[in-house]
Design a protein around this motif. Structure first.
Motif, PDB file in Angstrom:
ATOM      1  N   GLU A  95       0.824  -1.203   0.000  1.00  0.00           N
ATOM      2  CA  GLU A  95       0.000   0.000   0.000  1.00  0.00           C
ATOM      3  C   GLU A  95       0.863   1.260   0.000  1.00  0.00           C
ATOM      4  N   ASP A  96       1.935   1.260   0.798  1.00  0.00           N
ATOM      5  CA  ASP A  96       2.847   2.414   0.801  1.00  0.00           C
ATOM      6  C   ASP A  96       3.476   2.616  -0.568  1.00  0.00           C
ATOM      7  N   PHE A  97       3.812   1.527  -1.230  1.00  0.00           N
ATOM      8  CA  PHE A  97       4.373   1.620  -2.576  1.00  0.00           C
ATOM      9  C   PHE A  97       3.378   2.283  -3.517  1.00  0.00           C
ATOM     10  N   LEU A  98       2.121   1.864  -3.446  1.00  0.00           N
ATOM     11  CA  LEU A  98       1.097   2.448  -4.310  1.00  0.00           C
ATOM     12  C   LEU A  98       0.867   3.920  -3.994  1.00  0.00           C
ATOM     13  N   ILE A  99       0.874   4.254  -2.727  1.00  0.00           N
ATOM     14  CA  ILE A  99       0.592   5.634  -2.334  1.00  0.00           C
ATOM     15  C   ILE A  99       1.751   6.559  -2.671  1.00  0.00           C
ATOM     16  N   HIS A 100       2.956   6.157  -2.335  1.00  0.00           N
ATOM     17  CA  HIS A 100       4.096   7.070  -2.443  1.00  0.00           C
ATOM     18  C   HIS A 100       4.951   6.842  -3.688  1.00  0.00           C
ATOM     19  N   ASP A 101       5.392   5.625  -3.871  1.00  0.00           N
ATOM     20  CA  ASP A 101       6.363   5.370  -4.935  1.00  0.00           C
ATOM     21  C   ASP A 101       5.766   5.507  -6.326  1.00  0.00           C
ATOM     22  N   ILE A 102       4.585   4.971  -6.544  1.00  0.00           N
ATOM     23  CA  ILE A 102       3.962   5.122  -7.861  1.00  0.00           C
ATOM     24  C   ILE A 102       3.679   6.598  -8.133  1.00  0.00           C
ATOM     25  N   SER A 103       3.270   7.332  -7.113  1.00  0.00           N
ATOM     26  CA  SER A 103       3.052   8.778  -7.286  1.00  0.00           C
ATOM     27  C   SER A 103       4.334   9.479  -7.701  1.00  0.00           C
ATOM     28  N   ASP A 104       5.454   9.082  -7.106  1.00  0.00           N
ATOM     29  CA  ASP A 104       6.748   9.666  -7.471  1.00  0.00           C
ATOM     30  C   ASP A 104       7.120   9.332  -8.914  1.00  0.00           C
ATOM     31  N   VAL A 105       6.848   8.096  -9.316  1.00  0.00           N
ATOM     32  CA  VAL A 105       7.143   7.680 -10.695  1.00  0.00           C
ATOM     33  C   VAL A 105       6.303   8.506 -11.671  1.00  0.00           C
ATOM     34  N   LEU A 106       5.025   8.684 -11.359  1.00  0.00           N
ATOM     35  CA  LEU A 106       4.154   9.486 -12.217  1.00  0.00           C
ATOM     36  C   LEU A 106       4.598  10.950 -12.248  1.00  0.00           C
ATOM     37  N   SER A 107       4.969  11.478 -11.087  1.00  0.00           N
ATOM     38  CA  SER A 107       5.406  12.880 -11.013  1.00  0.00           C
ATOM     39  C   SER A 107       6.674  13.122 -11.821  1.00  0.00           C
ATOM     40  N   SER A 108       7.504  12.097 -11.929  1.00  0.00           N
ATOM     41  CA  SER A 108       8.746  12.252 -12.686  1.00  0.00           C
ATOM     42  C   SER A 108       8.543  12.048 -14.183  1.00  0.00           C
ATOM     43  N   GLY A 109       7.310  11.743 -14.594  1.00  0.00           N
ATOM     44  CA  GLY A 109       7.014  11.592 -16.016  1.00  0.00           C
ATOM     45  C   GLY A 109       7.343  10.233 -16.590  1.00  0.00           C
ATOM     46  N   GLU A 110       7.581   9.257 -15.747  1.00  0.00           N
ATOM     47  CA  GLU A 110       7.912   7.896 -16.204  1.00  0.00           C
ATOM     48  C   GLU A 110       6.618   7.089 -16.374  1.00  0.00           C
ATOM     49  N   TYR A 111       5.823   7.469 -17.368  1.00  0.00           N
ATOM     50  CA  TYR A 111       4.497   6.877 -17.539  1.00  0.00           C
ATOM     51  C   TYR A 111       4.552   5.415 -17.985  1.00  0.00           C
ATOM     52  N   ASP A 112       5.513   5.072 -18.839  1.00  0.00           N
ATOM     53  CA  ASP A 112       5.647   3.678 -19.257  1.00  0.00           C
ATOM     54  C   ASP A 112       6.004   2.790 -18.070  1.00  0.00           C
ATOM     55  N   LEU A 113       6.926   3.265 -17.240  1.00  0.00           N
ATOM     56  CA  LEU A 113       7.307   2.504 -16.052  1.00  0.00           C
ATOM     57  C   LEU A 113       6.120   2.366 -15.107  1.00  0.00           C
ATOM     58  N   ALA A 114       5.379   3.435 -14.903  1.00  0.00           N
ATOM     59  CA  ALA A 114       4.202   3.383 -14.030  1.00  0.00           C
ATOM     60  C   ALA A 114       3.188   2.373 -14.560  1.00  0.00           C
ATOM     61  N   CYS A 115       2.966   2.376 -15.850  1.00  0.00           N
ATOM     62  CA  CYS A 115       2.023   1.428 -16.456  1.00  0.00           C
ATOM     63  C   CYS A 115       2.508  -0.004 -16.241  1.00  0.00           C
ATOM     64  N   HIS A 116       3.790  -0.237 -16.456  1.00  0.00           N
ATOM     65  CA  HIS A 116       4.353  -1.574 -16.265  1.00  0.00           C
ATOM     66  C   HIS A 116       4.195  -2.021 -14.808  1.00  0.00           C
ATOM     67  N   LEU A 117       4.548  -1.145 -13.869  1.00  0.00           N
ATOM     68  CA  LEU A 117       4.442  -1.498 -12.454  1.00  0.00           C
ATOM     69  C   LEU A 117       2.994  -1.749 -12.045  1.00  0.00           C
ATOM     70  N   LEU A 118       2.080  -0.909 -12.505  1.00  0.00           N
ATOM     71  CA  LEU A 118       0.668  -1.106 -12.169  1.00  0.00           C
ATOM     72  C   LEU A 118       0.129  -2.395 -12.776  1.00  0.00           C
ATOM     73  N   SER A 119       0.600  -2.761 -13.952  1.00  0.00           N
ATOM     74  CA  SER A 119       0.177  -4.029 -14.558  1.00  0.00           C
ATOM     75  C   SER A 119       0.651  -5.211 -13.727  1.00  0.00           C
ATOM     76  N   ARG A 120       1.884  -5.134 -13.255  1.00  0.00           N
ATOM     77  CA  ARG A 120       2.411  -6.226 -12.418  1.00  0.00           C
ATOM     78  C   ARG A 120       1.653  -6.294 -11.087  1.00  0.00           C
ATOM     79  N   ILE A 121       1.345  -5.128 -10.514  1.00  0.00           N
ATOM     80  CA  ILE A 121       0.581  -5.097  -9.268  1.00  0.00           C
ATOM     81  C   ILE A 121      -0.805  -5.703  -9.489  1.00  0.00           C
ATOM     82  N   ALA A 122      -1.403  -5.413 -10.633  1.00  0.00           N
ATOM     83  CA  ALA A 122      -2.714  -6.006 -10.954  1.00  0.00           C
ATOM     84  C   ALA A 122      -2.618  -7.520 -10.979  1.00  0.00           C
ATOM     85  N   ASP A 123      -1.543  -8.045 -11.537  1.00  0.00           N
ATOM     86  CA  ASP A 123      -1.369  -9.497 -11.558  1.00  0.00           C
ATOM     87  C   ASP A 123      -1.331 -10.062 -10.141  1.00  0.00           C
TER      88      ASP A 123
END
Length: 82
Positions: free
Chosen positions: A2-30
């Motif tokens: 949950e902390d990863f979703l709240i903080h780290d993914i937000s940081d990835v999105l804020s840095s403009g790494e949208y492909d990485l965010a999509c990849h990470l969210l897809s893995r989390i969905a799995d």
């Protein structure tokens, strides 16, 4: 997670790494689809936070429709478990 979703993914999105965010969210969905529902009491909280981060990602114009559709299809599987 949950902390990863709240903080780290937000940081990835804020840095403009949208492909990485999509990849990470897809893995989390799995993980949410395969394991979390049966092993964590906080599954609902994780799912809510996951959906919120996908919404943030979908608001960007930086990913093509195919990538977002793949992520949305993973969300549909999670919704079916609810």
């Amino acid at each position: 997670m949950e902390d990863f979703l709240i903080h780290d993914i937000s940081d990835v999105l804020s840095s403009g790494e949208y492909d990485l965010a999509c990849h990470l969210l897809s893995r989390i969905a799995d993980v949410l689809n395969d394991e979390v529902a049966s092993t964590y009491d906080s599954w609902d909280n994780l799912v809510d936070e996951f959906f919120e981060q996908v919404d943030v990602l979908s608001a960007s114009i930086h990913l093509d429709a195919d990538r977002m559709n793949d992520l949305y299809s993973r969300m549909d599987v999670i919704n079916d478990l609810l």
